[in-house]
Design a protein around this motif. Structure first.
Motif, PDB file in Angstrom:
ATOM      1  N   MET A  88       0.811  -1.221   0.000  1.00 44.53           N
ATOM      2  CA  MET A  88       0.000   0.000   0.000  1.00 44.53           C
ATOM      3  C   MET A  88       0.842   1.268   0.000  1.00 44.53           C
ATOM      4  SD  MET A  88      -3.347  -0.704   2.336  1.00 44.53           S
ATOM      5  CE  MET A  88      -4.188   0.753   1.683  1.00 44.53           C
ATOM      6  N   LEU A  89       2.133   1.137   0.223  1.00 42.77           N
ATOM      7  CA  LEU A  89       3.008   2.307   0.176  1.00 42.77           C
ATOM      8  C   LEU A  89       2.907   2.981  -1.186  1.00 42.77           C
ATOM      9  CD1 LEU A  89       4.985   3.923   1.846  1.00 42.77           C
ATOM     10  CD2 LEU A  89       6.804   2.442   1.045  1.00 42.77           C
ATOM     11  N   ALA A  90       2.652   2.204  -2.232  1.00 47.62           N
ATOM     12  CA  ALA A  90       2.520   2.748  -3.589  1.00 47.62           C
ATOM     13  C   ALA A  90       1.113   3.283  -3.874  1.00 47.62           C
ATOM     14  CB  ALA A  90       2.864   1.662  -4.613  1.00 47.62           C
ATOM     15  N   ASP A  91       0.183   3.099  -2.949  1.00 48.30           N
ATOM     16  CA  ASP A  91      -1.200   3.547  -3.131  1.00 48.30           C
ATOM     17  C   ASP A  91      -1.331   4.990  -2.645  1.00 48.30           C
ATOM     18  OD1 ASP A  91      -3.930   4.062  -3.062  1.00 48.30           O
ATOM     19  OD2 ASP A  91      -4.450   2.178  -2.062  1.00 48.30           O
ATOM     20  N   PRO A  92      -1.639   5.944  -3.562  1.00 50.26           N
ATOM     21  CA  PRO A  92      -1.779   7.334  -3.128  1.00 50.26           C
ATOM     22  C   PRO A  92      -2.915   7.534  -2.111  1.00 50.26           C
ATOM     23  CG  PRO A  92      -2.218   7.126  -5.496  1.00 50.26           C
ATOM     24  CD  PRO A  92      -1.829   5.774  -4.987  1.00 50.26           C
ATOM     25  N   GLN A  93      -3.824   6.579  -2.018  1.00 47.38           N
ATOM     26  CA  GLN A  93      -4.929   6.649  -1.063  1.00 47.38           C
ATOM     27  C   GLN A  93      -4.654   5.838   0.212  1.00 47.38           C
ATOM     28  OE1 GLN A  93      -7.698   8.637  -1.404  1.00 47.38           O
ATOM     29  NE2 GLN A  93      -6.399   9.405  -3.050  1.00 47.38           N
ATOM     30  N   GLY A  94      -3.429   5.329   0.350  1.00 47.56           N
ATOM     31  CA  GLY A  94      -3.078   4.478   1.486  1.00 47.56           C
ATOM     32  C   GLY A  94      -3.412   5.098   2.835  1.00 47.56           C
ATOM     33  N   MET A  95      -3.018   6.343   3.033  1.00 47.16           N
ATOM     34  CA  MET A  95      -3.279   7.022   4.302  1.00 47.16           C
ATOM     35  C   MET A  95      -4.781   7.164   4.527  1.00 47.16           C
ATOM     36  SD  MET A  95      -1.653   8.344   6.925  1.00 47.16           S
ATOM     37  CE  MET A  95      -0.250   9.432   6.854  1.00 47.16           C
ATOM     38  N   ALA A  96      -5.521   7.543   3.502  1.00 46.14           N
ATOM     39  CA  ALA A  96      -6.976   7.703   3.618  1.00 46.14           C
ATOM     40  C   ALA A  96      -7.655   6.369   3.940  1.00 46.14           C
ATOM     41  CB  ALA A  96      -7.556   8.284   2.329  1.00 46.14           C
ATOM     42  N   LYS A  97      -7.048   5.265   3.514  1.00 43.72           N
ATOM     43  CA  LYS A  97      -7.585   3.926   3.787  1.00 43.72           C
ATOM     44  C   LYS A  97      -7.044   3.365   5.106  1.00 43.72           C
ATOM     45  CE  LYS A  97      -7.904   2.819  -1.145  1.00 43.72           C
ATOM     46  NZ  LYS A  97      -7.324   1.992  -2.228  1.00 43.72           N
ATOM     47  N   SER A  98      -6.335   4.201   5.870  1.00 45.83           N
ATOM     48  CA  SER A  98      -5.713   3.789   7.138  1.00 45.83           C
ATOM     49  C   SER A  98      -4.745   2.629   6.956  1.00 45.83           C
ATOM     50  CB  SER A  98      -6.769   3.429   8.188  1.00 45.83           C
ATOM     51  OG  SER A  98      -7.422   4.587   8.641  1.00 45.83           O
ATOM     52  N   TYR A  99      -4.215   2.488   5.752  1.00 44.63           N
ATOM     53  CA  TYR A  99      -3.291   1.394   5.412  1.00 44.63           C
ATOM     54  C   TYR A  99      -3.871   0.029   5.774  1.00 44.63           C
ATOM     55  CZ  TYR A  99       0.141   4.762   3.915  1.00 44.63           C
ATOM     56  OH  TYR A  99       0.781   5.763   3.238  1.00 44.63           O
ATOM     57  N   ILE A 100      -5.174  -0.109   5.545  1.00 38.81           N
ATOM     58  CA  ILE A 100      -5.838  -1.396   5.724  1.00 38.81           C
ATOM     59  C   ILE A 100      -6.129  -1.937   4.329  1.00 38.81           C
ATOM     60  CG2 ILE A 100      -7.856  -2.617   6.647  1.00 38.81           C
ATOM     61  CD1 ILE A 100      -7.981  -0.352   8.788  1.00 38.81           C
ATOM     62  N   PRO A 101      -5.398  -2.967   3.905  1.00 37.90           N
ATOM     63  CA  PRO A 101      -5.547  -3.474   2.540  1.00 37.90           C
ATOM     64  C   PRO A 101      -6.924  -4.099   2.298  1.00 37.90           C
ATOM     65  CG  PRO A 101      -3.580  -4.369   3.623  1.00 37.90           C
ATOM     66  CD  PRO A 101      -4.381  -3.664   4.659  1.00 37.90           C
ATOM     67  N   GLU A 102      -7.548  -3.705   1.216  1.00 35.47           N
ATOM     68  CA  GLU A 102      -8.860  -4.259   0.847  1.00 35.47           C
ATOM     69  C   GLU A 102      -8.787  -5.778   0.731  1.00 35.47           C
ATOM     70  OE1 GLU A 102     -12.803  -3.975   0.361  1.00 35.47           O
ATOM     71  OE2 GLU A 102     -11.559  -2.193   0.612  1.00 35.47           O
ATOM     72  N   ALA A 103      -7.709  -6.283   0.137  1.00 39.91           N
ATOM     73  CA  ALA A 103      -7.558  -7.726  -0.073  1.00 39.91           C
ATOM     74  C   ALA A 103      -7.401  -8.492   1.250  1.00 39.91           C
ATOM     75  CB  ALA A 103      -6.362  -8.006  -0.980  1.00 39.91           C
ATOM     76  N   PRO A 135      -2.874 -13.398  15.490  1.00 39.62           N
ATOM     77  CA  PRO A 135      -1.895 -12.315  15.411  1.00 39.62           C
ATOM     78  C   PRO A 135      -2.555 -10.939  15.289  1.00 39.62           C
ATOM     79  CG  PRO A 135      -1.857 -13.649  13.402  1.00 39.62           C
ATOM     80  CD  PRO A 135      -2.869 -14.246  14.309  1.00 39.62           C
ATOM     81  N   TYR A 136      -1.861  -9.945  15.807  1.00 38.77           N
ATOM     82  CA  TYR A 136      -2.269  -8.560  15.579  1.00 38.77           C
ATOM     83  C   TYR A 136      -1.041  -7.776  15.136  1.00 38.77           C
ATOM     84  CZ  TYR A 136      -0.763  -7.712  20.482  1.00 38.77           C
ATOM     85  OH  TYR A 136      -0.063  -7.637  21.656  1.00 38.77           O
ATOM     86  N   LEU A 137      -1.301  -6.696  14.399  1.00 38.84           N
ATOM     87  CA  LEU A 137      -0.208  -5.936  13.815  1.00 38.84           C
ATOM     88  C   LEU A 137      -0.621  -4.518  13.501  1.00 38.84           C
ATOM     89  CD1 LEU A 137       0.141  -6.806  10.046  1.00 38.84           C
ATOM     90  CD2 LEU A 137      -1.655  -7.796  11.445  1.00 38.84           C
ATOM     91  N   CYS A 138       0.375  -3.672  13.298  1.00 36.36           N
ATOM     92  CA  CYS A 138       0.189  -2.321  12.774  1.00 36.36           C
ATOM     93  C   CYS A 138       0.536  -2.395  11.293  1.00 36.36           C
ATOM     94  CB  CYS A 138       1.108  -1.327  13.474  1.00 36.36           C
ATOM     95  SG  CYS A 138       1.089   0.329  12.726  1.00 36.36           S
ATOM     96  N   THR A 139      -0.366  -1.909  10.439  1.00 36.36           N
ATOM     97  CA  THR A 139      -0.126  -2.021   8.997  1.00 36.36           C
ATOM     98  C   THR A 139       0.351  -0.716   8.360  1.00 36.36           C
ATOM     99  OG1 THR A 139      -2.491  -1.666   8.556  1.00 36.36           O
ATOM    100  CG2 THR A 139      -1.700  -3.960   8.647  1.00 36.36           C
ATOM    101  N   PHE A 140       0.762   0.257   9.166  1.00 38.50           N
ATOM    102  CA  PHE A 140       1.437   1.403   8.561  1.00 38.50           C
ATOM    103  C   PHE A 140       2.676   0.816   7.887  1.00 38.50           C
ATOM    104  CE2 PHE A 140       3.982   5.265   8.391  1.00 38.50           C
ATOM    105  CZ  PHE A 140       3.032   6.208   8.011  1.00 38.50           C
ATOM    106  N   PRO A 141       2.961   1.190   6.637  1.00 35.57           N
ATOM    107  CA  PRO A 141       4.022   0.497   5.870  1.00 35.57           C
ATOM    108  C   PRO A 141       5.329   0.306   6.640  1.00 35.57           C
ATOM    109  CG  PRO A 141       2.874   2.008   4.444  1.00 35.57           C
ATOM    110  CD  PRO A 141       2.349   2.259   5.850  1.00 35.57           C
ATOM    111  N   GLY A 142       5.753  -0.954   6.674  1.00 32.30           N
ATOM    112  CA  GLY A 142       6.997  -1.333   7.319  1.00 32.30           C
ATOM    113  C   GLY A 142       6.879  -1.643   8.800  1.00 32.30           C
TER     114      GLY A 142
END
Length: 155
Positions: A88-103, A135-142
């Motif tokens: 999602m780092l390459a997604d210009p809307q990543g921040m607006a999507k809270s870096y939660i991948p649709e897939a 598992p739980y995680l933070c999905t902000f890139p990296g």
């Protein structure tokens, strides 16, 4: 006098009932680790299967303030969801999507949105009905490589 006793008895019963309901709720506060801003302060959580959970992501106290989120995913899905989040780092809307991948949504059990530094968000959800390690995680890139943990669900 009888009305006063009845009122006191009723209020006491309601208070005990509310306390019993609150005791059935797992209240969890999760923050960035004080010395490691790319880690949660807790890497293991424990709840009972089917228990109500009230989780607060408190994004304060980090030495390097950054946005974070919380995603609880199905067992065995940590790496797949983390890889989708990195993409999602390459997604210009990543921040607006809270870096939660649709897939990743079919594997997602609960989540906060992206919580900015010095902000909090509280979510309520029901723990999975099946025992296991979720598992739980933070999905902000990296972040997911270090900012992760396990919610142990027991009977």
């Amino acid at each position: 006098m009888k009305h006063t006793r009845l009122l006191i008895t009723t209020l006491a019963a309601l208070s005990l009932s509310a306390f019993a309901q609150d005791a059935d709720v797992a209240t969890i506060e999760l923050k960035p680790h004080a010395q490691n801003p790319l880690g949660y302060d807790k890497t293991e959580l424990s709840v009972k299967a089917g228990q109500k959970v009230k989780l607060t992501l408190n994004n304060t106290g980090s030495i390097a303030p950054q946005p974070h989120n919380f995603l609880l995913v199905k067992p065995g899905k940590l790496d797949a969801v983390g890889a989708l989040a990195n993409a999602m780092l390459a997604d210009p809307q990543g921040m607006a999507k809270s870096y939660i991948p649709e897939a990743a949504k079919p594997d997602l059990l609960a989540n906060t949105k992206l919580v900015q530094p010095n902000q909090t968000e509280t979510i309520e959800f029901t723990a999975p009905a099946e025992e296991g390690d979720y598992p739980y995680l933070c999905t902000f890139p990296g972040h997911w490589l270090l900012m992760k943990g396990v919610m142990h669900v027991t009977k």
